[in-house]
Write an enzyme that holds these catalytic residues in place. Structure first.
Site, PDB file in Angstrom:
ATOM      1  N   LYS A  76      -6.696  -1.081  26.860  1.00  0.00           N
ATOM      2  CA  LYS A  76      -6.210   0.293  27.120  1.00  0.00           C
ATOM      3  C   LYS A  76      -5.602   0.366  28.520  1.00  0.00           C
ATOM      4  O   LYS A  76      -4.511   0.889  28.707  1.00  0.00           O
ATOM      5  CB  LYS A  76      -7.376   1.271  27.032  1.00  0.00           C
ATOM      6  CG  LYS A  76      -7.076   2.647  27.627  1.00  0.00           C
ATOM      7  CD  LYS A  76      -8.236   3.610  27.524  1.00  0.00           C
ATOM      8  CE  LYS A  76      -9.219   3.493  28.628  1.00  0.00           C
ATOM      9  NZ  LYS A  76      -8.899   4.207  29.866  1.00  0.00           N
ATOM     10  N   ASN A  77      -6.306  -0.207  29.516  1.00  0.00           N
ATOM     11  CA  ASN A  77      -5.874  -0.048  30.906  1.00  0.00           C
ATOM     12  C   ASN A  77      -4.742  -0.984  31.313  1.00  0.00           C
ATOM     13  O   ASN A  77      -4.290  -0.948  32.448  1.00  0.00           O
ATOM     14  CB  ASN A  77      -7.073  -0.195  31.855  1.00  0.00           C
ATOM     15  CG  ASN A  77      -8.017   0.990  31.704  1.00  0.00           C
ATOM     16  OD1 ASN A  77      -7.666   2.007  31.094  1.00  0.00           O
ATOM     17  ND2 ASN A  77      -9.217   0.862  32.225  1.00  0.00           N
ATOM     18  N   ARG A  98      -5.913  11.478  32.769  1.00  0.00           N
ATOM     19  CA  ARG A  98      -5.464  11.407  34.148  1.00  0.00           C
ATOM     20  C   ARG A  98      -4.548  10.207  34.404  1.00  0.00           C
ATOM     21  O   ARG A  98      -3.781  10.176  35.357  1.00  0.00           O
ATOM     22  CB  ARG A  98      -6.627  11.398  35.109  1.00  0.00           C
ATOM     23  CG  ARG A  98      -7.834  10.627  34.614  1.00  0.00           C
ATOM     24  CD  ARG A  98      -8.892  10.561  35.648  1.00  0.00           C
ATOM     25  NE  ARG A  98      -8.301  10.293  36.921  1.00  0.00           N
ATOM     26  CZ  ARG A  98      -7.910  11.235  37.783  1.00  0.00           C
ATOM     27  NH1 ARG A  98      -8.065  12.499  37.459  1.00  0.00           N
ATOM     28  NH2 ARG A  98      -7.360  10.928  38.923  1.00  0.00           N
ATOM     29  N   CYS A 114     -12.555  14.744  36.774  1.00  0.00           N
ATOM     30  CA  CYS A 114     -13.053  14.406  35.436  1.00  0.00           C
ATOM     31  C   CYS A 114     -14.557  14.189  35.586  1.00  0.00           C
ATOM     32  O   CYS A 114     -15.113  14.291  36.687  1.00  0.00           O
ATOM     33  CB  CYS A 114     -12.351  13.173  34.888  1.00  0.00           C
ATOM     34  SG  CYS A 114     -12.927  11.657  35.620  1.00  0.00           S
ATOM     35  N   ARG A 132     -11.520  12.021  41.589  1.00  0.00           N
ATOM     36  CA  ARG A 132     -10.363  11.206  41.203  1.00  0.00           C
ATOM     37  C   ARG A 132      -9.069  11.667  41.892  1.00  0.00           C
ATOM     38  O   ARG A 132      -8.094  12.017  41.249  1.00  0.00           O
ATOM     39  CB  ARG A 132     -10.174  11.201  39.688  1.00  0.00           C
ATOM     40  CG  ARG A 132     -11.412  10.914  38.859  1.00  0.00           C
ATOM     41  CD  ARG A 132     -11.865   9.474  38.917  1.00  0.00           C
ATOM     42  NE  ARG A 132     -10.909   8.532  38.357  1.00  0.00           N
ATOM     43  CZ  ARG A 132     -10.796   8.249  37.064  1.00  0.00           C
ATOM     44  NH1 ARG A 132     -11.520   8.891  36.188  1.00  0.00           N
ATOM     45  NH2 ARG A 132      -9.920   7.356  36.654  1.00  0.00           N
ATOM     46  N   ASP A 176     -16.459  -0.116  34.936  1.00  0.00           N
ATOM     47  CA  ASP A 176     -16.327   0.316  33.536  1.00  0.00           C
ATOM     48  C   ASP A 176     -17.359  -0.337  32.633  1.00  0.00           C
ATOM     49  O   ASP A 176     -17.436   0.006  31.450  1.00  0.00           O
ATOM     50  CB  ASP A 176     -14.919   0.001  33.011  1.00  0.00           C
ATOM     51  CG  ASP A 176     -13.878   0.858  33.671  1.00  0.00           C
ATOM     52  OD1 ASP A 176     -12.685   0.584  33.502  1.00  0.00           O
ATOM     53  OD2 ASP A 176     -14.269   1.800  34.392  1.00  0.00           O
ATOM     54  N   ILE A 209     -17.855   2.649  43.170  1.00  0.00           N
ATOM     55  CA  ILE A 209     -16.460   3.045  42.963  1.00  0.00           C
ATOM     56  C   ILE A 209     -16.324   4.550  42.745  1.00  0.00           C
ATOM     57  O   ILE A 209     -15.501   5.211  43.376  1.00  0.00           O
ATOM     58  CB  ILE A 209     -15.846   2.292  41.752  1.00  0.00           C
ATOM     59  CG1 ILE A 209     -16.037   0.778  41.878  1.00  0.00           C
ATOM     60  CG2 ILE A 209     -14.377   2.680  41.565  1.00  0.00           C
ATOM     61  CD1 ILE A 209     -15.262   0.120  43.001  1.00  0.00           C
ATOM     62  N   ARG A 230     -11.223   7.400  23.019  1.00  0.00           N
ATOM     63  CA  ARG A 230     -10.170   7.205  24.021  1.00  0.00           C
ATOM     64  C   ARG A 230      -9.950   5.719  24.277  1.00  0.00           C
ATOM     65  O   ARG A 230      -8.847   5.309  24.591  1.00  0.00           O
ATOM     66  CB  ARG A 230     -10.591   7.836  25.369  1.00  0.00           C
ATOM     67  CG  ARG A 230     -10.836   9.306  25.291  1.00  0.00           C
ATOM     68  CD  ARG A 230     -11.001   9.873  26.680  1.00  0.00           C
ATOM     69  NE  ARG A 230      -9.837   9.506  27.503  1.00  0.00           N
ATOM     70  CZ  ARG A 230      -9.598  10.075  28.675  1.00  0.00           C
ATOM     71  NH1 ARG A 230     -10.424  10.955  29.173  1.00  0.00           N
ATOM     72  NH2 ARG A 230      -8.540   9.736  29.379  1.00  0.00           N
TER      73      ARG A 230
HETATM   74  C1  EPZ Z   1      -8.627   2.738  36.920  1.00  0.00           C
HETATM   75  O1  EPZ Z   1      -8.766   4.079  37.309  1.00  0.00           O
HETATM   76  C2  EPZ Z   1      -9.074   2.684  35.463  1.00  0.00           C
HETATM   77  N1  EPZ Z   1      -8.198   3.523  34.641  1.00  0.00           N
HETATM   78  C3  EPZ Z   1     -10.529   3.155  35.367  1.00  0.00           C
HETATM   79  O2  EPZ Z   1     -10.931   3.017  34.007  1.00  0.00           O
HETATM   80  C4  EPZ Z   1     -11.385   2.253  36.240  1.00  0.00           C
HETATM   81  O3  EPZ Z   1     -12.715   2.713  36.213  1.00  0.00           O
HETATM   82  C5  EPZ Z   1     -10.864   2.264  37.682  1.00  0.00           C
HETATM   83  O4  EPZ Z   1      -9.481   1.883  37.704  1.00  0.00           O
HETATM   84  C6  EPZ Z   1     -11.625   1.312  38.584  1.00  0.00           C
HETATM   85  O5  EPZ Z   1     -11.557   0.016  38.066  1.00  0.00           O
HETATM   86  C7  EPZ Z   1      -6.987   3.033  34.278  1.00  0.00           C
HETATM   87  O6  EPZ Z   1      -6.605   1.922  34.631  1.00  0.00           O
HETATM   88  C8  EPZ Z   1      -6.144   3.923  33.420  1.00  0.00           C
HETATM   89  P1  EPZ Z   1      -8.978   3.685  41.227  1.00  0.00           P
HETATM   90  P2  EPZ Z   1      -8.124   4.569  38.710  1.00  0.00           P
HETATM   91  O7  EPZ Z   1      -7.768   4.395  41.720  1.00  0.00           O
HETATM   92  O8  EPZ Z   1      -6.899   3.802  39.024  1.00  0.00           O
HETATM   93  C9  EPZ Z   1     -10.457   6.416  44.807  1.00  0.00           C
HETATM   94  C10 EPZ Z   1     -11.920   3.668  31.996  1.00  0.00           C
HETATM   95  O9  EPZ Z   1     -13.105   3.908  31.715  1.00  0.00           O
HETATM   96  N2  EPZ Z   1      -9.048   6.869  44.908  1.00  0.00           N
HETATM   97  O10 EPZ Z   1      -9.012   2.195  41.278  1.00  0.00           O
HETATM   98  O11 EPZ Z   1      -8.056   6.063  38.674  1.00  0.00           O
HETATM   99  C11 EPZ Z   1     -11.088   6.866  43.496  1.00  0.00           C
HETATM  100  O12 EPZ Z   1     -11.606   8.177  43.622  1.00  0.00           O
HETATM  101  C12 EPZ Z   1     -11.331   4.196  33.282  1.00  0.00           C
HETATM  102  O13 EPZ Z   1     -11.149   2.972  31.286  1.00  0.00           O
HETATM  103  C13 EPZ Z   1      -8.711   7.751  45.935  1.00  0.00           C
HETATM  104  O14 EPZ Z   1      -9.566   8.170  46.734  1.00  0.00           O
HETATM  105  O15 EPZ Z   1      -9.252   4.134  39.743  1.00  0.00           O
HETATM  106  C14 EPZ Z   1     -12.178   5.836  43.297  1.00  0.00           C
HETATM  107  O16 EPZ Z   1     -13.295   6.192  44.076  1.00  0.00           O
HETATM  108  C15 EPZ Z   1     -12.299   5.078  34.043  1.00  0.00           C
HETATM  109  N3  EPZ Z   1      -7.416   8.160  46.032  1.00  0.00           N
HETATM  110  C16 EPZ Z   1     -11.563   4.554  43.881  1.00  0.00           C
HETATM  111  O17 EPZ Z   1     -10.474   4.979  44.707  1.00  0.00           O
HETATM  112  C17 EPZ Z   1      -6.443   7.713  45.171  1.00  0.00           C
HETATM  113  O18 EPZ Z   1      -5.270   8.100  45.334  1.00  0.00           O
HETATM  114  C18 EPZ Z   1     -11.017   3.571  42.868  1.00  0.00           C
HETATM  115  O19 EPZ Z   1     -10.253   4.307  41.964  1.00  0.00           O
HETATM  116  C19 EPZ Z   1      -6.812   6.830  44.140  1.00  0.00           C
HETATM  117  C20 EPZ Z   1      -8.120   6.416  44.035  1.00  0.00           C
END
Ligand code: EPZ
Length: 418
Positions: free
Chosen positions: A22-23, A92, A116, A121, A305, A327, A397
């Site tokens: 998916k990702n 998102r 969420c 996020r 995840d 995370i 999802r």
């Molecule tokens: C991706 O989300 C995945 N989703 C998530 O999978 C996964 O849990 C996550 O990466 C971490 O591996 C997709 O790829 C579609 P991040 P993402 O930006 O990109 C902070 C699932 O279950 N952050 O790597 O949104 C954030 O709050 C989903 O399949 C900021 O502060 O995660 C988090 O604490 C859930 N500002 C950390 O960084 C930003 O602009 C890592 O988030 C972006 C992120």
């Protein structure tokens, strides 16, 4: 809304084939916005989230057709660059259209995704990075308005946290930017490598694949491409953990063992027998489960995840397991539901202390987010008695035909209309 009913206590045997990730599929689909013509994406899972992003792309004027797991997408005639709140709030990852739209069309209006279940996020890293590439960003009425006169300009981007989708957004935007972009502290998840391969196939030049520093030489135009979506390492990991919980002997096929280094190490320490093939993993449980400590980290660390799923497994061990979620700030929604099944878990800030009791009992429980629902399925497979999991739209999802695949492995699991 559907619910899933599981009768626990049936070990799993046989083979299960993992679907496309998916990702990985979501950014690859977004990347088709960068170039006109028919793109061909193979091994695309049919999920709620992939259907949502296709609905979103349709609102931009994209044509598409699905033939089994092959998705053909044509973004030649983009007539709209707005991603509305009613779609973005359901997924998102819609933020992934921001980079490609600004790069290709010079403008984009994307609803802020909002929070969420697992956390606030924010997307501040995405927005700051696009500004570094010359985009003008305005936030108003709950939307991000991004625009640039002419082309984006290559620049340097540094992420405080190696954000997966922020890295993907900038990879896509930089591929059409004028000049060279360097991304420092980039995320290194395998899904990023899949996107790099697609962008290079479309005509971008990208150095540093798989590392935390990516250098992108933008192209004036990009071409449509054919690409294969990599196997879903989180789905594969979920099945491995399920065998740990239910017992049995299963071979997970069409997966990449190299994408699960941390999980395989932990499952061996738990006491499972793991055999790695070229594109398969055999897992057997033939003894008691040992407790292990887990700390989630960016790849190649232990995947956040898979945290909910391995927590369910630890409730069945006979020791103490400390699980640190580094995370996301609120990714313990599954704890209260596992406690309803008899789990002994205490939350202390970002840590969950699990006192394994060796058994769980079936109960009515509620899914709260995608991976929490997978955790409840894992727990239900091992629980004594029957478990009813409501709000399984969360599960849909990210897991293709989960109950069908588990039934083939010998689980007693069915879906009912709620
Ligand atoms: C991706 O989300 C995945 N989703 C998530 O999978 C996964 O849990 C996550 O990466 C971490 O591996 C997709 O790829 C579609 P991040 P993402 O930006 O990109 C902070 C699932 O279950 N952050 O790597 O949104 C954030 O709050 C989903 O399949 C900021 O502060 O995660 C988090 O604490 C859930 N500002 C950390 O960084 C930003 O602009 C890592 O988030 C972006 C992120």
């Amino acid at each position: 809304m559907d619910k899933i009913i599981v009768e626990g206590g049936h070990p799993l045997h046989g083979e299960v084939r993992v679907s496309g990730a998916k990702n990985a599929a979501l950014p690859l689909i977004a990347a088709t916005l960068l170039a006109p013509g028919w793109h061909t994406l193979n091994n695309v899972p049919d999920l709620r989230d992939t259907r949502t992003i296709m609905t979103l792309l349709e609102t931009f004027g994209v044509e598409w057709q699905r033939d089994g797991s092959t998705l053909r997408i044509n973004s030649t005639n983009l007539s709209n660059c707005e991603a509305s709140y009613d779609l973005v709030k359901t997924m998102r990852a819609s933020v992934l259209v921001l980079g490609p739209l600004v790069a290709r069309m010079g403008q984009a209006r994307v609803s802020l995704p909002g929070g969420c279940a697992i956390g606030a996020r924010p997307i501040d890293f995405h927005l700051q990075a696009l500004k570094n590439l010359g985009a003008e960003i305005v936030l108003e009425h709950g939307y991000v308005e991004a625009r640039v006169e002419g082309r984006l300009q290559g620049g340097t981007v540094y992420f405080d946290i190696p954000s997966v989708t922020a890295t993907e957004n900038i990879l896509m935007a930089a591929s059409l930017a004028q000049g060279v972009t360097v991304i420092k502290n980039a995320a290194r998840e395998p899904e990023i490598g899949n996107l790099v391969d697609m962008l290079v196939g479309m005509g971008a030049t990208i150095e540093g694949r798989g590392s935390d520093q990516l250098t992108i030489h933008g192209a004036k135009k990009l071409q449509a491409v054919e690409i294969e979506v990599i196997p879903d390492r989180i789905e594969a990991g979920t099945y491995l953990i399920a065998v740990g919980a239910a017992g049995g002997d299963v071979t997970v096929t069409n997966c990449n063992p190299g994408h699960l280094p941390a999980l395989l190490d932990k499952l061996r320490k738990v006491g499972l027998k793991i055999e790695e093939g070229k594109d398969s993993i055999r897992v057997r449980r033939d003894g008691p489960l040992r407790s292990v400590d887990i700390t989630t980290m960016p790849y190649p660390g232990f995947a956040t995840d898979l945290q909910a799923q391995i927590m369910a497994l630890m409730t069945l061990s006979n020791g103490l397991s400390v699980i640190n979620e580094t995370i996301f700030e609120n990714r313990f929604m599954h704890v209260a539901e596992l406690q309803r099944m008899g789990a002994d878990i205490r939350i202390d800030g970002h840590s969950a202390i699990v006192s394994g009791t060796g058994k769980l009992t079936g109960a009515p429980v509620m899914a709260t987010d995608l991976r929490a629902s997978a955790s409840l399925v894992v727990a239900a497979l091992a629980a004594q008695g029957t478990t009813e999991i409501s709000r399984v739209y969360h599960l849909d999802r990210g897991y293709e035909n989960l109950e069908v695949k588990l039934t083939k492995l010998g689980a007693v699991i069915r879906r009912e209309k709620e």
